[in-house]
Design a protein around this motif. Sequence first.
Motif, short mmCIF file in Angstrom:
data_model
loop_
_atom_site.label_atom_id
_atom_site.label_comp_id
_atom_site.label_asym_id
_atom_site.label_seq_id
_atom_site.Cartn_x
_atom_site.Cartn_y
_atom_site.Cartn_z
N PRO A 1 0.49 7.35 -10.50
CA PRO A 1 0.29 8.88 -10.16
C PRO A 1 1.47 9.70 -10.40
O PRO A 1 2.57 9.35 -10.31
CB PRO A 1 -0.29 8.91 -8.93
CG PRO A 1 -0.11 7.38 -8.33
CD PRO A 1 0.07 6.65 -9.29
N ASP A 2 1.47 10.96 -10.56
CA ASP A 2 2.29 11.83 -10.69
C ASP A 2 3.36 12.05 -9.33
O ASP A 2 2.66 12.22 -8.32
CB ASP A 2 1.83 13.12 -10.88
CG ASP A 2 3.07 14.46 -11.12
OD1 ASP A 2 4.04 14.34 -11.80
OD2 ASP A 2 3.16 15.17 -10.31
N ALA A 3 4.48 12.07 -9.20
CA ALA A 3 5.18 12.25 -8.00
C ALA A 3 4.92 13.45 -7.34
O ALA A 3 4.85 13.31 -5.87
CB ALA A 3 6.69 12.27 -8.34
N GLY B 1 0.99 -1.30 0.05
CA GLY B 1 0.09 -0.06 0.01
C GLY B 1 0.89 1.45 -0.03
O GLY B 1 0.20 2.47 0.09
N ILE B 2 2.10 1.40 -0.13
CA ILE B 2 3.00 2.29 0.13
C ILE B 2 2.71 3.00 -1.38
O ILE B 2 2.99 2.60 -2.34
CB ILE B 2 4.62 2.06 0.10
CG1 ILE B 2 4.65 1.31 1.37
CG2 ILE B 2 5.50 3.38 -0.15
CD1 ILE B 2 6.16 0.92 1.77
N PRO B 3 2.44 4.29 -1.32
CA PRO B 3 1.89 5.26 -2.49
C PRO B 3 3.30 5.19 -3.36
O PRO B 3 4.35 5.51 -2.81
CB PRO B 3 1.84 6.53 -2.09
CG PRO B 3 1.19 6.44 -0.37
CD PRO B 3 2.08 5.17 0.19
N ILE B 4 3.13 5.35 -4.71
CA ILE B 4 4.25 5.26 -5.60
C ILE B 4 3.86 6.36 -6.55
O ILE B 4 2.91 6.38 -7.18
CB ILE B 4 4.51 3.98 -6.50
CG1 ILE B 4 4.81 2.89 -5.25
CG2 ILE B 4 5.66 4.15 -7.28
CD1 ILE B 4 4.95 1.39 -5.84
N GLY B 5 4.89 7.34 -6.75
CA GLY B 5 4.67 8.45 -7.53
C GLY B 5 5.82 8.47 -8.93
O GLY B 5 7.01 8.23 -8.38
N VAL B 6 5.45 8.83 -9.81
CA VAL B 6 6.63 8.88 -10.84
C VAL B 6 6.61 10.15 -11.61
O VAL B 6 5.70 10.79 -11.68
CB VAL B 6 5.98 7.77 -12.16
CG1 VAL B 6 5.91 6.60 -11.49
CG2 VAL B 6 4.78 8.06 -12.73
N VAL B 7 7.69 10.60 -11.92
CA VAL B 7 8.39 11.68 -12.83
C VAL B 7 7.52 11.72 -14.02
O VAL B 7 7.38 10.72 -14.77
CB VAL B 7 9.61 11.92 -12.75
CG1 VAL B 7 10.59 10.84 -13.96
CG2 VAL B 7 10.13 13.27 -13.08
N ARG B 8 7.33 12.92 -14.56
CA ARG B 8 6.56 13.20 -15.93
C ARG B 8 7.81 13.73 -16.82
O ARG B 8 8.39 14.83 -16.15
CB ARG B 8 5.40 13.80 -16.10
CG ARG B 8 4.09 13.17 -15.15
CD ARG B 8 3.33 12.31 -15.91
NE ARG B 8 2.18 11.72 -14.97
CZ ARG B 8 2.04 10.44 -14.59
NH1 ARG B 8 2.99 9.61 -15.09
NH2 ARG B 8 1.02 10.14 -13.93
N ASN B 9 7.95 13.46 -17.96
CA ASN B 9 8.82 14.13 -18.66
C ASN B 9 10.38 14.34 -17.79
O ASN B 9 10.73 15.33 -17.91
CB ASN B 9 8.53 15.45 -18.99
CG ASN B 9 7.22 15.47 -19.90
OD1 ASN B 9 7.06 14.69 -20.94
ND2 ASN B 9 6.27 16.25 -19.43
N GLY B 10 10.68 13.16 -17.34
CA GLY B 10 11.87 13.08 -16.55
C GLY B 10 13.30 12.69 -17.05
O GLY B 10 13.06 12.38 -18.51
N LYS B 11 14.16 12.29 -16.39
CA LYS B 11 15.65 12.13 -17.16
C LYS B 11 15.58 10.32 -17.15
O LYS B 11 15.14 9.80 -16.58
CB LYS B 11 16.68 12.60 -16.08
CG LYS B 11 16.67 14.20 -15.88
CD LYS B 11 16.83 14.92 -17.37
CE LYS B 11 16.73 16.26 -16.71
NZ LYS B 11 16.93 17.39 -17.97
N THR B 12 16.58 10.14 -18.03
CA THR B 12 17.14 8.79 -18.10
C THR B 12 16.01 7.61 -18.12
O THR B 12 15.75 6.67 -17.45
CB THR B 12 17.95 8.03 -16.77
OG1 THR B 12 17.10 8.37 -15.81
CG2 THR B 12 19.12 9.10 -16.64
N PRO B 13 15.41 7.59 -19.56
CA PRO B 13 14.36 6.83 -19.89
C PRO B 13 14.89 5.22 -20.18
O PRO B 13 14.29 4.44 -20.38
CB PRO B 13 13.63 7.47 -21.06
CG PRO B 13 14.67 8.32 -21.78
CD PRO B 13 15.45 8.79 -20.57
N GLU B 14 16.13 5.38 -20.32
CA GLU B 14 16.92 4.02 -21.04
C GLU B 14 16.40 2.72 -20.22
O GLU B 14 16.14 3.02 -19.14
CB GLU B 14 18.42 4.17 -20.73
CG GLU B 14 19.13 5.35 -21.43
CD GLU B 14 18.99 6.71 -20.67
OE1 GLU B 14 18.60 6.76 -19.38
OE2 GLU B 14 19.63 7.53 -21.12
N ASP B 15 16.33 1.66 -20.95
CA ASP B 15 16.01 0.40 -20.44
C ASP B 15 16.97 0.03 -19.31
O ASP B 15 18.37 0.39 -19.46
CB ASP B 15 16.02 -0.69 -21.62
CG ASP B 15 15.80 -1.99 -21.10
OD1 ASP B 15 14.86 -2.26 -20.38
OD2 ASP B 15 16.71 -2.94 -21.35
#
Length: 303
Positions: free
Chosen positions: A104-106, A60-74
């Motif tokens: 969701p957004d960070a 249940g720990i909330p997780i947020g992600v960057v949008r248009n962020g750095k280092t998209p590499e695999d």
Amino acid sequence: MRVIFDTDIGNDVDDALALAILHGLESRGEAKILAVTITKDNKYAASFIDCVNTFYGRPGIPIGVVRNGKTPEDSAMIRVPATRRNADGSFVYPHRITDGARAPDAVFVLRSVLEKQPDASVVFIQVGFSTNLARLLEAAPDLVAHKVRLLSAMAGSFPRGDPEYNVKTDIPAARRVFRDWPSPIVFSGFEIGQALLFPAASIEHDFAWAANHPVAEAYRNYMPMPYDRPTWDLTAALYGVRADRGYFSISQPGTVDVDDKGRTVFTPDAKGTRRYLILEPEQKARVLEALTLLASQPRQDLR
Ligand SMILES: [Ca+2]
């Protein structure tokens, strides 16, 4: 200790071990992970975090992600554990976020979590770029000023050195956060983790209590085994939760600026609120033992 972990998980394996340390500290009753936010803009970063949190019994720990962020590499260290399946088609590491782009957004996650916390209670542990924290500071400066007691950051080189990866990858964000972040900041510079190598033998032996362990699997997929890797992000996690345990020495106060190449420039100032960790030779063995034991702390139900 209420902690928020902000990570570029996938770019190096120390982020995964740092998260394992925070789960170990939560299992010991020393920390509460309020949220994990991500600055690596790759779809498997949130999936892997979800795998690890679920593995430790905290889905249940909330997780947020960057949008248009750095280092998209695999990155195999996050993709392989997050996608590996059993013979029956189920995930080896159960998780719900299969594409980080739908998480969701960070900054949204950070704001909604911070609003619910007591004043001056939250420790941020930032072990990637400053993208999310700079955006949070822009969006809700008063919230940060009221709720945050400390930022423990793996960033920079001290007292001086080459541009460090977390800083040079997003220089404007680092400059903004190191200058304007209202709480004290304690930096674990490049030189600290570089002097403390996480032993491959710990991965091979200390994590064997789980037949499949997502952090050990990430380690095996980051580079060919066996290898000992610097403990950069682990030291920031340890200091963030156990700041008063004498693991490290600490610099005088000062200010930290970031130059155009991404070098951190520390200027002593009695009124400053930025300090950096210093590792004395006699502190090394104790810190490394704490890092390996906490990172491999067994899950409560398998203990
Ligand atoms: Ca990192």
